[in-house]
Design a protein around this motif. Structure first.
Motif, PDB file in Angstrom:
ATOM      1  N   HIS A   1       6.934   7.465   1.979  1.00 44.24           N
ATOM      2  CA  HIS A   1       6.606   6.149   2.119  1.00 44.24           C
ATOM      3  C   HIS A   1       7.698   5.182   1.095  1.00 44.24           C
ATOM      4  CE1 HIS A   1       4.647   2.060   0.971  1.00 44.24           C
ATOM      5  NE2 HIS A   1       5.634   1.771   1.825  1.00 44.24           N
TER       6      HIS A   1
ATOM      7  N   ASP B   1       9.499   2.504  -0.644  1.00 43.96           N
ATOM      8  CA  ASP B   1       8.844   1.379  -1.034  1.00 43.96           C
ATOM      9  C   ASP B   1       9.789   0.901  -2.057  1.00 43.96           C
ATOM     10  OD1 ASP B   1       6.349  -0.662  -1.275  1.00 43.96           O
ATOM     11  OD2 ASP B   1       6.913  -0.069  -3.309  1.00 43.96           O
TER      12      ASP B   1
ATOM     13  N   ASP C   1       8.832   5.559  -4.371  1.00 45.21           N
ATOM     14  CA  ASP C   1       8.671   6.210  -3.230  1.00 45.21           C
ATOM     15  C   ASP C   1       7.612   7.145  -3.444  1.00 45.21           C
ATOM     16  OD1 ASP C   1      10.895   5.218  -2.093  1.00 45.21           O
ATOM     17  OD2 ASP C   1      12.431   6.461  -3.431  1.00 45.21           O
TER      18      ASP C   1
ATOM     19  N   ASP D   1       6.582   0.691   8.213  1.00 48.86           N
ATOM     20  CA  ASP D   1       5.278   0.944   7.258  1.00 48.86           C
ATOM     21  C   ASP D   1       3.833   0.298   7.996  1.00 48.86           C
ATOM     22  OD1 ASP D   1       6.046  -1.919   7.089  1.00 48.86           O
ATOM     23  OD2 ASP D   1       6.508  -1.705   4.869  1.00 48.86           O
TER      24      ASP D   1
ATOM     25  N   GLY E   1       1.889  -5.035  -0.761  1.00 48.40           N
ATOM     26  CA  GLY E   1       2.662  -4.234  -1.620  1.00 48.40           C
ATOM     27  C   GLY E   1       3.496  -5.251  -2.314  1.00 48.40           C
TER      28      GLY E   1
ATOM     29  N   GLY F   1      -2.909  -1.186   0.616  1.00 44.16           N
ATOM     30  CA  GLY F   1      -1.402  -1.074  -0.022  1.00 44.16           C
ATOM     31  C   GLY F   1      -1.727  -1.224  -1.716  1.00 44.16           C
TER      32      GLY F   1
ATOM     33  N   THR G   1       0.065   4.060   3.265  1.00 42.14           N
ATOM     34  CA  THR G   1       1.122   4.144   4.006  1.00 42.14           C
ATOM     35  C   THR G   1       1.886   5.633   4.248  1.00 42.14           C
ATOM     36  OG1 THR G   1       1.649   1.640   3.807  1.00 42.14           O
ATOM     37  CG2 THR G   1       3.397   2.968   4.379  1.00 42.14           C
TER      38      THR G   1
END
Length: 404
Positions: free
Chosen positions: A88, A90, A94, A194, A220, A338, A380
């Motif tokens: 994921h 993000d 990560d 995602d 998130g 999330g 996710t």
């Protein structure tokens, strides 16, 4: 319920269908139960289950006596028969996970995202090293790892497997994640938005197919909505479905970068909620998104009145966005998850539930049901891994094609 076929050319479909039924059963299924559910002949079913057993995907787990006749032999999933990696990407952190065939996490790692000026080679190389290290540290046989699924914010080019210009991931703009990460890891790689990955992950655990028509709210660093219609995730024409951040829920609300006021995405930002609380202890909206969320969560846990009032208002506005989407698609179930939701969900859930049930703008003839994610904060990343499992192990009608 999907039915099988006795045509020799569709063995792959039959095998995936039987496997899917077995893995969704907690205690296992007998061959007679599988025959009843699939419509396959005794001979076809025997061949299919033998192949699955030979490949190590299923095993006999005991016998059950139910009335006269021979005891039924139960067939069950061997969870450690296959593995998949989920990544994921993000803005805050990560996350890399390895899951088994049941979708359970067997290894997990986090890493701080690279600096915005990192090169594409550095970005992909470090994620690739994280994937390789996690597989080695978990002592997994390489040949049992099916591949890597990557979940990231959109927009992205689905055909090319390339991120375009996701606003919260500037370092990844234009990076061909799918092909580059596949080269870095030596594993087949999938790239998906995602929120779509989250849909697939939640459905991997949905034994009763209750989430055939549902929406999946991801909260998130950003806000997105994954959709499932008739049991299939909604990708959209370009693969970028699920953007709800610019639904206006408060015309007098904070200014969004798009130029509108009160878009739900900006209304739900941790920094905005801290500023709205007007509590000296919030420290304002200073710091990055991660530190803002931590501060917001801590103050909410302490019962700070300003923060609780801000969350009450946010829950009411979020309910408006959810109800408007449900008015359009009539899905009826909302799964909530999330990283931000895992921190704030206990405070937001009762507010959200109340306003979803009582808002006057709802046109649904039945109640809209809210439920927490079964996976949790890593929904996710786990969903990204389940993309690989789903691609390799789920029955699809495209497998019914007979090619000359």
């Amino acid at each position: 319920m999907q039915r099988g076929s006795n045509l020799p050319a569709v063995g792959v479909y039959n095998q995936a269908l039987v496997f899917d039924l077995i893995r969704r059963s907690d205690e296992g299924l007998s061959r007679s139960e599988l025959a009843e559910r699939t419509g396959l002949s005794t001979q076809t079913l025997s061949n299919v289950t033998r192949r699955l057993a030979n490949e190590g995907l299923i095993e006999e787990v005991g016998k059950v006596i139910s009335g006269p006749g021979k005891p039924r032999t139960l067939l069950a999933l061997r969870p450690h028969s296959r593995f998949a990696v989920g990544v994921h990407l993000d803005p805050a952190v990560d996350t890399i996970v390895v899951v088994d065939a049941a979708g359970e996490v067997v290894a997990r790692a986090e890493r701080v995202p690279d600096a915005p000026d990192a090169s594409p080679g550095e970005l992909v190389g470090r994620i690739g090293e994280g994937v390789r290290s996690l597989i080695v540290d978990a002592d997994l046989p390489r040949d049992l790892v099916l591949g890597v699924g990557v979940a990231a914010p959109g927009p992205f080019d689905r055909e090319a497997g390339r991120l375009l210009d996701p606003p919260l991931l500037p370092a990844w703009h234009g990076v061909a994640v799918r092909d580059e990460l596949s080269r870095a890891t030596g594993l087949p790689t999938l790239l998906e938005k995602d929120v779509v990955a989250t849909v697939v992950g939640e459905q991997w655990f949905d034994a009763e197919h209750e989430l055939a028509d549902a929406m999946f709210l991801y909260y998130g660093a950003g806000l997105g909505l994954g959709l499932s219609v008739s049991g299939a995730p909604v990708h959209g024409r370009t693969g970028n479905a699920g953007n709800i951040a610019h639904i206006v829920v408060d015309p007098d609300g904070p200014l969004c970068e798009c130029g509108s006021h009160g878009c739900i995405g900006v209304v739900m930002e941790a920094g905005v909620l801290l500023a709205q609380a007007e509590t000296p202890s919030t420290g304002g909206a200073s710091g990055d998104a991660t530190s803002q969320l931590e501060r917001l969560s801590a103050l909410a846990a302490e019962g700070d009145r300003g923060i609780l009032a801000a969350l009450e208002s946010a829950g009411r506005h979020l309910a408006t966005a959810i109800v408007e989407v449900n008015n359009l698609l009539d899905l009826g179930i909302v799964v909530l998850g999330g990283p931000a939701w895992s921190r704030l969900g206990d405070r937001l859930f009762p507010v959200l539930d109340h306003w979803v049930r009582t808002t006057a703008v709802s046109t649904s003839t039945e109640p809209v049901h809210l439920r927490q994610s079964r996976i949790g904060a890593d929904s996710t990343a786990v969903g990204a891994a389940c993309l690989v499992l789903d691609e390799a192990l789920t029955a699809r009608t495209s497998q019914l094609m007979i090619r000359g």
